[in-house]
Structures are given as structure tokens and as C-alpha cells.
Design a protein around this motif. Structure first.
Motif, mmCIF file in Angstrom:
data_model
loop_
_atom_site.group_PDB
_atom_site.id
_atom_site.type_symbol
_atom_site.label_atom_id
_atom_site.label_comp_id
_atom_site.label_asym_id
_atom_site.label_seq_id
_atom_site.Cartn_x
_atom_site.Cartn_y
_atom_site.Cartn_z
ATOM 1 N N UNK A 72 0.738 -1.120 -0.116
ATOM 2 C CA UNK A 72 0.015 -0.013 0.037
ATOM 3 C C UNK A 72 0.909 1.201 0.024
ATOM 4 N N UNK A 73 2.092 1.383 0.567
ATOM 5 C CA UNK A 73 3.007 2.552 0.593
ATOM 6 C C UNK A 73 3.892 2.171 -0.642
ATOM 7 N N UNK A 74 3.710 3.179 -1.744
ATOM 8 C CA UNK A 74 4.713 2.963 -2.642
ATOM 9 C C UNK A 74 6.199 3.206 -2.535
ATOM 10 N N UNK A 75 7.083 2.829 -3.341
ATOM 11 C CA UNK A 75 8.492 2.894 -3.080
ATOM 12 C C UNK A 75 8.774 4.403 -3.735
ATOM 13 N N UNK A 76 8.154 5.003 -4.960
ATOM 14 C CA UNK A 76 8.270 6.271 -5.486
ATOM 15 C C UNK A 76 7.231 6.828 -5.400
ATOM 16 N N UNK A 77 7.162 8.253 -5.481
ATOM 17 C CA UNK A 77 6.063 8.968 -5.496
ATOM 18 C C UNK A 77 5.258 8.695 -6.857
ATOM 19 N N UNK A 78 3.966 8.341 -6.832
ATOM 20 C CA UNK A 78 3.081 8.114 -8.011
ATOM 21 C C UNK A 78 2.694 9.296 -8.621
ATOM 22 N N UNK A 79 2.850 10.427 -8.052
ATOM 23 C CA UNK A 79 2.437 11.669 -8.773
ATOM 24 C C UNK A 79 3.145 12.414 -9.697
ATOM 25 N N UNK A 80 4.463 11.942 -9.658
ATOM 26 C CA UNK A 80 5.622 12.725 -10.692
ATOM 27 C C UNK A 80 5.518 12.056 -11.936
ATOM 28 N N UNK A 81 5.358 13.112 -12.778
ATOM 29 C CA UNK A 81 5.088 12.600 -14.361
ATOM 30 C C UNK A 81 5.517 13.515 -15.230
ATOM 31 N N UNK A 91 4.465 19.967 -19.824
ATOM 32 C CA UNK A 91 5.175 20.221 -18.691
ATOM 33 C C UNK A 91 5.304 19.171 -17.778
ATOM 34 N N UNK A 92 6.116 19.319 -16.608
ATOM 35 C CA UNK A 92 6.335 18.267 -15.685
ATOM 36 C C UNK A 92 5.704 18.466 -14.321
ATOM 37 N N UNK A 93 5.167 17.374 -13.699
ATOM 38 C CA UNK A 93 4.404 17.522 -12.467
ATOM 39 C C UNK A 93 5.518 16.873 -11.485
ATOM 40 N N UNK A 94 6.026 17.905 -10.488
ATOM 41 C CA UNK A 94 7.073 17.506 -9.753
ATOM 42 C C UNK A 94 6.537 16.405 -8.698
ATOM 43 N N UNK A 95 7.279 15.557 -7.683
ATOM 44 C CA UNK A 95 6.834 14.889 -6.784
ATOM 45 C C UNK A 95 6.147 15.663 -5.573
ATOM 46 N N UNK A 96 4.981 15.312 -5.315
ATOM 47 C CA UNK A 96 4.218 16.143 -4.162
ATOM 48 C C UNK A 96 4.081 15.262 -3.126
ATOM 49 N N UNK A 97 4.873 14.076 -2.926
ATOM 50 C CA UNK A 97 4.898 13.434 -1.732
ATOM 51 C C UNK A 97 5.569 13.955 -0.777
ATOM 52 N N UNK A 98 6.596 15.111 -0.933
ATOM 53 C CA UNK A 98 7.170 15.714 0.090
ATOM 54 C C UNK A 98 6.638 16.980 0.774
ATOM 55 N N UNK A 99 5.142 17.233 0.243
ATOM 56 C CA UNK A 99 4.356 17.940 0.691
ATOM 57 C C UNK A 99 3.447 17.673 1.824
ATOM 58 N N UNK A 100 3.648 16.161 1.838
ATOM 59 C CA UNK A 100 3.075 15.477 3.034
ATOM 60 C C UNK A 100 3.622 15.751 4.332
#
Length: 129
Positions: A72-81, A91-100
Motif C-alpha cells: 500500500x505504501x509506494x516506493x516512489x512518488x506516484x504523482x511525478x510525471x 510540462x512536468x509535474x514534480x513529486x508532491x509526496x514531500x508536501x505530506x
């Protein structure tokens, strides 16, 4: 603010403002801003501290629970693409997991689950990496 203090003497002479009064006001503004920022940070930390402690104190003693956490907990941020259109990157969507605000605790929980599976259970964890 340090730039203001270093260049303030020259600016104040040109505008006929007293140096003593300007420096006192500047220092008072710095202290009040620092006090407000410090109280805000204390309040923010106090709100999430019980939840952080709860996540940090979760004991992993069951193999199925450890497998569920690793799945259930991903190894990499799934939102970056990268968003592509006709072969060109728009455009590039940066990893948002660090905002958590609980990111470090959740990643630590996943790491403890992986360590439990590898060390205590002797399982191969390469499928989760």
C-alpha cells in the motif's frame, strides 16, 4: 533583512531619516516577526506530533501486515510525471509526496516492514523495490 541593515545607512542619509529611529523600528519588526513565526511553528508541530508518534510506535510483528504495508505504501512518488502531447513534453509535474507532513513517518514505517520481512521472516523483498 540583513541586506536592509547593511544598505539602510546610505538610504536613510539620502532621505533625511534618523538612523537610530530606523534601526530600532527595524529590530522591533524583526523580533515581532520571529516571535509570530515561532509560535506558528510550535502550534503546527503540536497538532501532528501525536499522529507522528503513533505511526512511529507501530510494531510490525505479523507477516501479512508487513506485506500489506509494503503493497500500500509506494516506493516512489506516484504523482511525478511528464505530460506529453504528440511526442513533445508540455510540462512536468514534480513529486508532491514531500508536501505530506507525515511523509517521513510513512516511509519509515514501510522501511520497518521491509526490514521485518527480510531479517525476521527471511523473505525476498525485491518485488517491493
Amino acid at each position: 533583512m540583513k541586506v536592509f541593515r547593511n544598505t539602510g545607512k546610505k538610504i536613510f542619509f539620502a532621505s533625511w531619516v534618523s538612523l537610530d529611529r530606523a534601526e530600532v523600528n527595524d529590530e522591533a519588526n524583526d523580533k515581532s516577526f520571529a516571535q509570530q513565526n515561532q509560535t506558528f511553528n510550535r502550534a503546527r508541530r503540536d497538532v501532528l506530533k501525536p499522529l507522528r508518534n503513533w505511526i512511529d510506535n507501530i510494531q510490525i510483528r505479523d507477516r501479512t501486515f508487513a506485506h500489506q504495508l509494503c503493497k500500500s505504501i509506494p516506493a516512489q512518488c506516484p504523482f511525478e510525471r511528464d505530460v506529453n502531447l504528440f511526442g513533445k513534453t508540455l510540462f512536468h509535474i514534480p513529486p508532491m509526496c514531500k508536501l505530506n507532513p507525515l511523509y517521513d513517518e510513512v516511509v519509515g514505517l514501510r522501511f520497518r516492514a521491509l526490514c521485518y520481512l527480510a531479517d525476521d521472516c527471511g523473505e525476498d523483498i525485491s518485488q517491493y523495490c
